[in-house]
Write an enzyme that holds these catalytic residues in place. Structure first.
Site, mmCIF file in Angstrom:
data_model
loop_
_atom_site.group_PDB
_atom_site.id
_atom_site.type_symbol
_atom_site.label_atom_id
_atom_site.label_comp_id
_atom_site.label_asym_id
_atom_site.label_seq_id
_atom_site.Cartn_x
_atom_site.Cartn_y
_atom_site.Cartn_z
ATOM 1 C CB THR A 191 -0.256 19.929 26.498
ATOM 2 O OG1 THR A 191 -0.241 21.001 27.442
ATOM 3 C CG2 THR A 191 1.168 19.688 26.025
ATOM 4 C CG ASP B 196 2.720 22.682 28.425
ATOM 5 O OD1 ASP B 196 1.603 22.579 28.925
ATOM 6 O OD2 ASP B 196 3.016 22.245 27.293
ATOM 7 C CB THR C 28 -12.209 13.806 27.477
ATOM 8 O OG1 THR C 28 -10.816 13.644 27.277
ATOM 9 C CG2 THR C 28 -12.860 12.420 27.568
#
Length: 308
Positions: free
Chosen positions: A122, A51, A195
């Site tokens: 992530t 990231d 999700t």
């Protein structure tokens, strides 16, 4: 000569090359074996070395070439020198050969806002669910998402040790979206993608109201939009405020460029001007086809709980 091309097409061509470099960085971090995981606000809100390096690479590469851009990245990183190895100054020539849509031909650099998610998905990246991971660079003008680049660093990774990894999808409103094969979900089926790690009662209630045949729980907004354009899902439903502008800006463009629609749960267009709050506080609703069916089934209880 670069100067003969419009600002928008030069920016998209540069962002394409920068996104490809980002994909390489993402793969290198895993190959080196130290993800450098930091917990941000919770156990599901993580930041890795990838990231950090990718955001430095994207933002610094863009800022050097387009110093008047507004660039908003997900990660809150301290200012400092950026390693020259992270800088990408190439541009994808095939994009420069495409015509700029006339409505964007006179845009100035300072009128554009770039939204960067260096590593979308992530948590999945840290768990080895590599097909969920994308790098997102979205470009907005007058508050509207108009161009986007999605890199999938691990596209094709299950095809064996000799497979060529990664692909980059890009699109500009009024021109189209490229780098993938458009496919529609099976007719008459309601396959919902949502999700994987941020579910709650609102999300569940909203999905149940859609009368789904199947529910796919996966990571990453970029990944979910790819599921829509490749026919794996019919709608992306996220009735929660967890998603941010850098998650949706680039994917929204790709979906809109092929005739789909992405809004908040109330049906409002998302805004991407530089002053806007980063949270998509009224959730996300998206579909490649039959958007109205899904929009009509959002429960009033969900709408009243999510304020734009």
């Amino acid at each position: 000569m670069a100067s003969s091309h419009t600002v928008l097409m030069r920016l998209v061509a540069s962002a394409y090359s920068i996104a490809q470099k980002a994909g390489t960085i993402v793969r290198c971090v895993i190959a080196e074996g130290d993800l450098g995981i930091v917990q941000k606000t919770s156990a599901t809100d993580l930041q890795t070395k990838a990231d950090r390096l990718v955001q430095m690479s994207i933002c610094s590469s863009l800022a050097r070439k387009f110093p008047k851009l507004t660039i908003i990245g997900e990660e809150d990183l301290p200012p400092g020198e950026v390693d020259q190895e992270l800088i990408e100054d190439g541009q994808w020539e095939e994009i420069l050969q495409q015509p700029c849509p006339s409505q964007y031909s006179t845009i100035k650099e300072e009128d554009l806002v770039v939204w960067v998610d260096p590593l979308d998905g992530t948590k999945e990246y840290t768990e080895g669910l590599l097909d969920n991971v994308t790098v997102l660079i979205g470009i907005a003008y007058e508050g509207k998402a108009i161009a986007g680049i999605i890199n999938q660093p691990y596209y094709n990774y299950q095809a064996g040790p000799d497979a060529v990894l990664g692909r980059t999808i890009w699109g500009v409103l009024g021109l189209g979206a490229f780098g993938f094969q458009l496919k529609e979900a099976p007719a008459g089926k309601h396959i919902i993608t949502t999700t994987r790690s941020h579910s709650n009662k609102l999300v569940t209630d909203c999905i149940e109201a859609m009368n789904p045949d199947n529910v796919l729980r996966v990571g990453g907004a970029g990944n979910k939009i790819i599921q829509l354009i490749e026919g794996k899902a019919s709608a992306y439903v996220f009735a929660s405020p967890g998603c941010k502008k850098w998650d949706t800006c680039a994917p929204e463009v790709i979906l809109h460029a092929v005739g789909g629609k992405l809004t908040d749960i109330h049906g409002n267009a998302l805004q991407y001007d530089k002053e806007v709050k980063h949270m998509n506080s009224a959730g996300v609703l998206a579909a490649l086809r039959n958007y109205e069916y899904y929009a009509s089934r959002v429960p009033e209880s969900v709408k009243s709980a999510l304020t734009p």
